[in-house]
Design an enzyme around this catalytic site. Sequence first.
Site, PDB file in Angstrom:
ATOM      1  N   LYS A   1       0.827  -1.213   0.000  1.00  0.00           N
ATOM      2  CA  LYS A   1       0.000   0.000   0.000  1.00  0.00           C
ATOM      3  C   LYS A   1       0.869   1.275   0.000  1.00  0.00           C
ATOM      4  O   LYS A   1       2.079   1.208   0.298  1.00  0.00           O
ATOM      5  CB  LYS A   1      -0.933  -0.048   1.218  1.00  0.00           C
TER       6      LYS A   1
ATOM      7  N   PHE B   1     -15.316   3.849   7.053  1.00  0.00           N
ATOM      8  CA  PHE B   1     -13.950   4.191   6.655  1.00  0.00           C
ATOM      9  C   PHE B   1     -13.742   4.150   5.141  1.00  0.00           C
ATOM     10  O   PHE B   1     -12.642   4.398   4.660  1.00  0.00           O
ATOM     11  CB  PHE B   1     -12.939   3.263   7.346  1.00  0.00           C
TER      12      PHE B   1
ATOM     13  N   ARG C   1      -1.999 -14.439   4.797  1.00  0.00           N
ATOM     14  CA  ARG C   1      -2.719 -13.685   5.842  1.00  0.00           C
ATOM     15  C   ARG C   1      -1.976 -13.822   7.180  1.00  0.00           C
ATOM     16  O   ARG C   1      -1.904 -12.877   7.963  1.00  0.00           O
ATOM     17  CB  ARG C   1      -4.160 -14.184   5.977  1.00  0.00           C
TER      18      ARG C   1
ATOM     19  N   THR D   1      -5.402  -6.968  10.723  1.00  0.00           N
ATOM     20  CA  THR D   1      -5.666  -5.688  10.045  1.00  0.00           C
ATOM     21  C   THR D   1      -5.113  -4.512  10.852  1.00  0.00           C
ATOM     22  O   THR D   1      -4.565  -3.562  10.296  1.00  0.00           O
ATOM     23  CB  THR D   1      -7.195  -5.501   9.864  1.00  0.00           C
TER      24      THR D   1
ATOM     25  N   ARG E   1       2.584  -6.371   8.970  1.00  0.00           N
ATOM     26  CA  ARG E   1       1.889  -5.181   9.489  1.00  0.00           C
ATOM     27  C   ARG E   1       2.476  -4.718  10.816  1.00  0.00           C
ATOM     28  O   ARG E   1       2.556  -3.519  11.085  1.00  0.00           O
ATOM     29  CB  ARG E   1       0.392  -5.467   9.592  1.00  0.00           C
TER      30      ARG E   1
ATOM     31  N   ASN F   1      -2.155   0.321   6.609  1.00  0.00           N
ATOM     32  CA  ASN F   1      -1.571  -0.882   7.213  1.00  0.00           C
ATOM     33  C   ASN F   1      -0.657  -1.669   6.272  1.00  0.00           C
ATOM     34  O   ASN F   1      -0.558  -2.899   6.358  1.00  0.00           O
ATOM     35  CB  ASN F   1      -2.664  -1.765   7.819  1.00  0.00           C
TER      36      ASN F   1
ATOM     37  N   HIS G   1      -1.997  -5.553   1.567  1.00  0.00           N
ATOM     38  CA  HIS G   1      -3.269  -6.278   1.396  1.00  0.00           C
ATOM     39  C   HIS G   1      -2.974  -7.738   1.093  1.00  0.00           C
ATOM     40  O   HIS G   1      -1.997  -8.062   0.428  1.00  0.00           O
ATOM     41  CB  HIS G   1      -4.055  -5.683   0.217  1.00  0.00           C
TER      42      HIS G   1
END
Length: 146
Positions: free
Chosen positions: A14, A62, A90, A96, A107, A117, A120
Site C-alpha cells: 500500500k 472508513f 494472511r 488488520t 503489518r 496498514n 493487502h
Amino acid sequence: MINYFGKITLSIIKPDAVKNGYICPILIKTFNAGFNVKLIKTVKISKNLISKFYEEHRKKYFFNSLIKFMSSGIIVPMVLEKNNAVKDFRNLIGNTDPIIAKKGTIRNLYATSLEKNAIHGSDSNIKAIKECIFFFPNIINNIIKS
Ligand code: ATP
Ligand code: MG
C-alpha cells in the site's frame, strides 16, 4: 484455472509502505516465507477503480478515507504463488490492526495505522483469483495455464 485454485493470492503493497521505503523488506520477507512472486507491477490507481476493488466495504464508515489513501500514491500489486497461499499470506501479514498484529508480521513491522496498514492479502481462494484478474487482466490467463 483449476490448477491454481488455492495456490495463488493477490497482495498489494500500500502507499504508506511504498513511501516509507518498505518495498524491498516486504519482498524479502515474502520470499523467505516461501512465496514465489509470479507477477508484480507498480501503479497509481484511480479512486473509481480502487472503489471497485473494495466494493464490499462501500457502506463502511472508513470507505471514503480508504479510497483516498489507496489512490494517494504508488501501490505494488503482486500475484504470489505457494501451497495454501491465501491462509499462509494472511498469517504472514498479521491482523488488520498493526497494534494487534503479532510480532514479526509485515503489518507489525511496517504498518503506519489501522487504515494505512502497509499491505493487502486476499481473504479467500475465490477472491484471490478474482483479485489477480482485477490487477493483471491481460496476462493472468497465461500464468494460470502455464
Ligand atoms: P485487506 O483487505 O487490505 O487485506 P483486511 O482484509 O485485513 O485488509 P478489511 O476488513 O478487508 O481488512 O479492510 C480493508 C482495509 O480497510 C484494511 O486493510 C484497512 O486498510 C482498512 N480498514 C479496515 N478497517 C478499518 C477501520 N476500522 N478503520 C480504518 N480503516 C480500516
Ligand atoms: Mg480484506
